[in-house]
Design a protein around this motif. Structure first.
Motif, PDB file in Angstrom:
ATOM      1  N   TYR A 186       3.730 -48.317  -9.479  1.00 41.02           N
ATOM      2  CA  TYR A 186       3.807 -49.619 -10.138  1.00 41.02           C
ATOM      3  C   TYR A 186       4.215 -50.671  -9.114  1.00 41.02           C
ATOM      4  CZ  TYR A 186       5.067 -53.351 -13.368  1.00 41.02           C
ATOM      5  OH  TYR A 186       5.128 -54.560 -14.025  1.00 41.02           O
ATOM      6  N   ALA A 187       3.427 -51.751  -9.015  1.00 44.85           N
ATOM      7  CA  ALA A 187       3.723 -52.880  -8.129  1.00 44.85           C
ATOM      8  C   ALA A 187       4.061 -52.423  -6.704  1.00 44.85           C
ATOM      9  CB  ALA A 187       4.861 -53.714  -8.697  1.00 44.85           C
ATOM     10  N   GLY A 188       3.270 -51.471  -6.198  1.00 40.33           N
ATOM     11  CA  GLY A 188       3.424 -51.036  -4.817  1.00 40.33           C
ATOM     12  C   GLY A 188       4.464 -49.962  -4.592  1.00 40.33           C
ATOM     13  N   VAL A 229      -2.615 -67.056   4.200  1.00 44.23           N
ATOM     14  CA  VAL A 229      -2.188 -68.454   4.325  1.00 44.23           C
ATOM     15  C   VAL A 229      -1.226 -68.841   3.212  1.00 44.23           C
ATOM     16  CG1 VAL A 229      -4.233 -69.214   5.571  1.00 44.23           C
ATOM     17  CG2 VAL A 229      -4.267 -69.199   3.075  1.00 44.23           C
ATOM     18  N   ASP A 230      -1.261 -68.080   2.108  1.00 45.55           N
ATOM     19  CA  ASP A 230      -0.377 -68.374   0.978  1.00 45.55           C
ATOM     20  C   ASP A 230       0.923 -67.568   1.019  1.00 45.55           C
ATOM     21  OD1 ASP A 230      -2.215 -70.180  -0.170  1.00 45.55           O
ATOM     22  OD2 ASP A 230      -3.336 -68.501  -1.029  1.00 45.55           O
ATOM     23  N   GLY A 231       1.088 -66.754   2.067  1.00 42.70           N
ATOM     24  CA  GLY A 231       2.306 -65.959   2.187  1.00 42.70           C
ATOM     25  C   GLY A 231       2.005 -64.483   2.346  1.00 42.70           C
ATOM     26  N   ASN A 232       3.044 -63.675   2.377  1.00 42.16           N
ATOM     27  CA  ASN A 232       2.898 -62.232   2.550  1.00 42.16           C
ATOM     28  C   ASN A 232       2.691 -61.538   1.199  1.00 42.16           C
ATOM     29  OD1 ASN A 232       3.284 -62.415   5.329  1.00 42.16           O
ATOM     30  ND2 ASN A 232       5.503 -62.226   5.140  1.00 42.16           N
ATOM     31  N   VAL A 233       1.661 -60.701   1.155  1.00 40.73           N
ATOM     32  CA  VAL A 233       1.382 -59.903  -0.031  1.00 40.73           C
ATOM     33  C   VAL A 233       1.928 -58.499   0.220  1.00 40.73           C
ATOM     34  CG1 VAL A 233      -0.413 -58.915  -1.501  1.00 40.73           C
ATOM     35  CG2 VAL A 233      -0.674 -61.238  -0.598  1.00 40.73           C
ATOM     36  N   HIS A 234       2.907 -58.083  -0.575  1.00 38.63           N
ATOM     37  CA  HIS A 234       3.544 -56.774  -0.396  1.00 38.63           C
ATOM     38  C   HIS A 234       2.801 -55.756  -1.264  1.00 38.63           C
ATOM     39  CE1 HIS A 234       6.972 -58.498   1.819  1.00 38.63           C
ATOM     40  NE2 HIS A 234       6.779 -59.541   1.023  1.00 38.63           N
ATOM     41  N   ALA A 235       1.773 -55.145  -0.674  1.00 36.95           N
ATOM     42  CA  ALA A 235       0.870 -54.280  -1.440  1.00 36.95           C
ATOM     43  C   ALA A 235       1.449 -52.893  -1.692  1.00 36.95           C
ATOM     44  CB  ALA A 235      -0.461 -54.164  -0.714  1.00 36.95           C
ATOM     45  N   VAL A 236       2.114 -52.321  -0.690  1.00 36.39           N
ATOM     46  CA  VAL A 236       2.714 -50.986  -0.796  1.00 36.39           C
ATOM     47  C   VAL A 236       4.128 -51.072  -0.249  1.00 36.39           C
ATOM     48  CG1 VAL A 236       2.578 -48.582  -0.019  1.00 36.39           C
ATOM     49  CG2 VAL A 236       0.483 -49.815  -0.582  1.00 36.39           C
ATOM     50  N   ASN A 237       5.107 -50.535  -1.002  1.00 35.06           N
ATOM     51  CA  ASN A 237       6.510 -50.716  -0.630  1.00 35.06           C
ATOM     52  C   ASN A 237       7.281 -49.401  -0.692  1.00 35.06           C
ATOM     53  OD1 ASN A 237       6.241 -53.689  -0.559  1.00 35.06           O
ATOM     54  ND2 ASN A 237       5.953 -53.476  -2.762  1.00 35.06           N
ATOM     55  N   ASP A 238       7.609 -48.865   0.487  1.00 27.24           N
ATOM     56  CA  ASP A 238       8.493 -47.701   0.602  1.00 27.24           C
ATOM     57  C   ASP A 238       7.969 -46.509  -0.195  1.00 27.24           C
ATOM     58  OD1 ASP A 238      10.757 -46.432   1.639  1.00 27.24           O
ATOM     59  OD2 ASP A 238      11.944 -46.848  -0.146  1.00 27.24           O
ATOM     60  N   VAL A 239       6.702 -46.165   0.027  1.00 33.49           N
ATOM     61  CA  VAL A 239       6.067 -45.064  -0.699  1.00 33.49           C
ATOM     62  C   VAL A 239       6.202 -43.761   0.090  1.00 33.49           C
ATOM     63  CG1 VAL A 239       3.801 -44.126  -1.325  1.00 33.49           C
ATOM     64  CG2 VAL A 239       4.460 -46.416  -2.075  1.00 33.49           C
ATOM     65  N   SER A 240       6.624 -42.696  -0.593  1.00 31.55           N
ATOM     66  CA  SER A 240       6.746 -41.376   0.024  1.00 31.55           C
ATOM     67  C   SER A 240       6.190 -40.312  -0.921  1.00 31.55           C
ATOM     68  CB  SER A 240       8.210 -41.050   0.339  1.00 31.55           C
ATOM     69  OG  SER A 240       8.762 -41.958   1.258  1.00 31.55           O
ATOM     70  N   PHE A 241       5.416 -39.382  -0.373  1.00 32.40           N
ATOM     71  CA  PHE A 241       4.949 -38.208  -1.124  1.00 32.40           C
ATOM     72  C   PHE A 241       4.379 -37.209  -0.127  1.00 32.40           C
ATOM     73  CE2 PHE A 241       1.366 -41.201  -1.168  1.00 32.40           C
ATOM     74  CZ  PHE A 241       0.339 -40.417  -0.666  1.00 32.40           C
ATOM     75  N   SER A 242       4.107 -36.007  -0.590  1.00 38.01           N
ATOM     76  CA  SER A 242       3.522 -34.989   0.277  1.00 38.01           C
ATOM     77  C   SER A 242       2.483 -34.189  -0.496  1.00 38.01           C
ATOM     78  CB  SER A 242       4.602 -34.048   0.829  1.00 38.01           C
ATOM     79  OG  SER A 242       5.233 -33.339  -0.223  1.00 38.01           O
ATOM     80  N   ILE A 243       1.547 -33.599   0.241  1.00 40.45           N
ATOM     81  CA  ILE A 243       0.517 -32.737  -0.346  1.00 40.45           C
ATOM     82  C   ILE A 243       0.444 -31.473   0.492  1.00 40.45           C
ATOM     83  CG2 ILE A 243      -1.921 -32.503  -0.937  1.00 40.45           C
ATOM     84  CD1 ILE A 243      -2.097 -35.529  -1.195  1.00 40.45           C
ATOM     85  N   ALA A 289      -1.749 -51.792  -8.448  1.00 39.78           N
ATOM     86  CA  ALA A 289      -0.486 -51.107  -8.157  1.00 39.78           C
ATOM     87  C   ALA A 289      -0.342 -50.736  -6.690  1.00 39.78           C
ATOM     88  CB  ALA A 289      -0.350 -49.857  -9.023  1.00 39.78           C
ATOM     89  N   GLY A 290      -1.454 -50.697  -5.939  1.00 42.84           N
ATOM     90  CA  GLY A 290      -1.401 -50.332  -4.523  1.00 42.84           C
ATOM     91  C   GLY A 290      -1.959 -48.954  -4.223  1.00 42.84           C
ATOM     92  N   LYS A 291      -2.636 -48.348  -5.202  1.00 38.79           N
ATOM     93  CA  LYS A 291      -3.142 -46.981  -5.035  1.00 38.79           C
ATOM     94  C   LYS A 291      -4.208 -46.891  -3.952  1.00 38.79           C
ATOM     95  CE  LYS A 291      -4.558 -46.667  -9.294  1.00 38.79           C
ATOM     96  NZ  LYS A 291      -4.353 -48.094  -9.659  1.00 38.79           N
ATOM     97  N   THR A 292      -5.207 -47.763  -4.017  1.00 39.25           N
ATOM     98  CA  THR A 292      -6.286 -47.722  -3.034  1.00 39.25           C
ATOM     99  C   THR A 292      -5.772 -48.079  -1.648  1.00 39.25           C
ATOM    100  OG1 THR A 292      -7.966 -48.253  -4.704  1.00 39.25           O
ATOM    101  CG2 THR A 292      -8.527 -48.710  -2.408  1.00 39.25           C
ATOM    102  N   THR A 316      -6.416 -42.458 -10.092  1.00 36.43           N
ATOM    103  CA  THR A 316      -7.025 -42.655 -11.411  1.00 36.43           C
ATOM    104  C   THR A 316      -6.102 -43.463 -12.311  1.00 36.43           C
ATOM    105  OG1 THR A 316      -7.956 -41.493 -13.330  1.00 36.43           O
ATOM    106  CG2 THR A 316      -6.066 -40.474 -12.257  1.00 36.43           C
ATOM    107  N   HIS A 317      -6.676 -44.015 -13.397  1.00 33.88           N
ATOM    108  CA  HIS A 317      -5.894 -44.642 -14.465  1.00 33.88           C
ATOM    109  C   HIS A 317      -5.659 -43.656 -15.606  1.00 33.88           C
ATOM    110  CE1 HIS A 317      -6.499 -48.745 -12.885  1.00 33.88           C
ATOM    111  NE2 HIS A 317      -7.731 -48.363 -12.614  1.00 33.88           N
ATOM    112  N   ASP A 318      -6.373 -42.534 -15.565  1.00 35.43           N
ATOM    113  CA  ASP A 318      -6.472 -41.646 -16.714  1.00 35.43           C
ATOM    114  C   ASP A 318      -5.537 -40.449 -16.583  1.00 35.43           C
ATOM    115  OD1 ASP A 318      -7.285 -39.937 -18.748  1.00 35.43           O
ATOM    116  OD2 ASP A 318      -9.383 -40.538 -18.611  1.00 35.43           O
ATOM    117  N   LEU A 319      -4.489 -40.416 -17.386  1.00 36.36           N
ATOM    118  CA  LEU A 319      -3.548 -39.293 -17.343  1.00 36.36           C
ATOM    119  C   LEU A 319      -4.191 -38.006 -17.859  1.00 36.36           C
ATOM    120  CD1 LEU A 319      -0.347 -41.177 -18.510  1.00 36.36           C
ATOM    121  CD2 LEU A 319      -0.552 -39.906 -16.371  1.00 36.36           C
ATOM    122  N   GLY A 320      -5.216 -38.118 -18.679  1.00 36.79           N
ATOM    123  CA  GLY A 320      -5.932 -36.937 -19.146  1.00 36.79           C
ATOM    124  C   GLY A 320      -6.623 -36.219 -18.005  1.00 36.79           C
TER     125      GLY A 320
END
Length: 325
Positions: free
Chosen positions: A227-229, A16-30, A44-47, A210-214
């Motif tokens: 970052y930011a989707g 109702v407050d507008g569009n939330v852009h959670a993930v934006n133009d994400v590409s990767f492969s596994i 950031a949009g990870k989940t 994860t948040h942990d680079l280790g």
């Protein structure tokens, strides 16, 4: 052909407050047997990205605005509901973020694991219960404890149960959403060692959030910094840890304590993540970036390959400015 390929995925939520852009133009492969670490701040949009792979975003209010997600060459986003249900928990499984709430409090632990096995493998209940006991043993829990309820387990034990459930059907791809959240350091290490061992034994591919680079350094083959989707830097472990390029990734490393360098204070990244319902013009990291130029505030950078397999979304780096000095 990659086991999983995400192409230009965009997900938004219509509120109702507008569009939330959670993930934006994400590409990767596994690839088969490969691990990818997806790293970034909360929000950031990870989940959302991981849930999209299993098509678990509620539509509405969610919407797959654009992009494709290919699992073994088939687009998950265009599958019939019945077909995607055969994939969830069977070919692709997920360790959800909070083990305390991921389990049903009124069902015995073995019954919860057996339910997945019975559904996807078509075996009898007694056979499923037997295999559930074997899965508990595999993650270091005596099979006899399967008769107990979740409240009788510690946080680390619950996480082991969730992992057993995720791997019960021999999934080819495991989505691990912060699998060590809320666990103490010793138990974290045990859980990560167990995930690595099971992954190697079963040949499972993994997307680790994860948040942990280790943790990423010890577990993953490739890294995507989000970052930011958006994915702002993407490459192999070698690229990200030994040739870091994006100012945001540099900021993450600067905020990590080091045993090699003596510093009075760590260097946090100034400011806050932007509101996904009101993203800034130009580069989304621009307002927090110490190297931002006028171009960064007015134009949105594309992600570009700066060396084979190493991608960066940054005008400054693409223009040759040294961000490491």
């Amino acid at each position: 052909m990659s086991l999983l390929e995400v192409k230009n995925l965009s997900v938004r939520f219509n509120t109702v407050d507008g569009n939330v852009h959670a993930v934006n133009d994400v590409s990767f492969s596994i690839e088969a047997g490969e691990s990818l670490g997806l790293v970034g701040e909360t929000g950031a949009g990870k989940t959302t990205t991981a849930l999209s792979i299993l098509r678990l975003i509620s539509v509405p209010p969610g919407e797959y605005a654009s992009g494709e997600i290919f699992y073994e060459g088939k687009n998950v986003l265009t599958m019939e509901d019945e077909e995607i249900r055969t994939i969830r928990g069977n070919m692709i499984s997920m360790i959800f973020q909070d083990p305390m709430t991921a389990l049903n409090p009124v069902m015995r632990v073995s019954d919860q694991i057996a339910e997945v096995i019975e559904l996807h493998e078509g075996c009898s209940n007694s056979e499923a219960i037997k295999k559930a006991g074997e899965m508990l043993e595999m993650v270091g829990i005596p099979a006899v404890r399967g008769k107990e309820y979740p409240h009788q387990f510690s946080g680390g034990m619950k996480q082991r149960v969730v992992i057993a459930m995720a791997l019960a059907c021999g999934s080819k791809l495991l989505l691990a959403d912060e699998p060590t959240t809320a666990l103490d350091v010793t138990i974290q290490a045990q859980i990560l060692d167990m995930i690595r061992k099971l992954k190697d034994d079963l040949g499972t591919s993994m997307l680790l959030i994860t948040h942990d680079l280790g943790i990423v350094a010890e577990t993953c083959d490739k890294v995507a910094i989000m970052y930011a989707g958006e994915i702002v830097e993407y490459g192999t472990l070698e690229h990200i840890f030994h040739n870091v390029q994006h100012p945001y990734t540099i900021g993450l490393f600067n905020a990590i304590p080091s045993l090699d360098k003596k510093v009075d204070r760590l260097q946090p990244i100034g400011g806050l993540m932007p509101d996904p319902a009101n993203l800034p013009n130009g580069c989304v990291f621009g307002p927090r970036c110490p190297y931002a130029t006028e171009q960064c505030y007015s134009e949105h950078p594309d992600i570009k390959e700066i060396e084979p397999g190493h991608f960066v979304r940054c005008f400054i780096k693409q223009g040759g400015v040294d961000t490491n000095g």
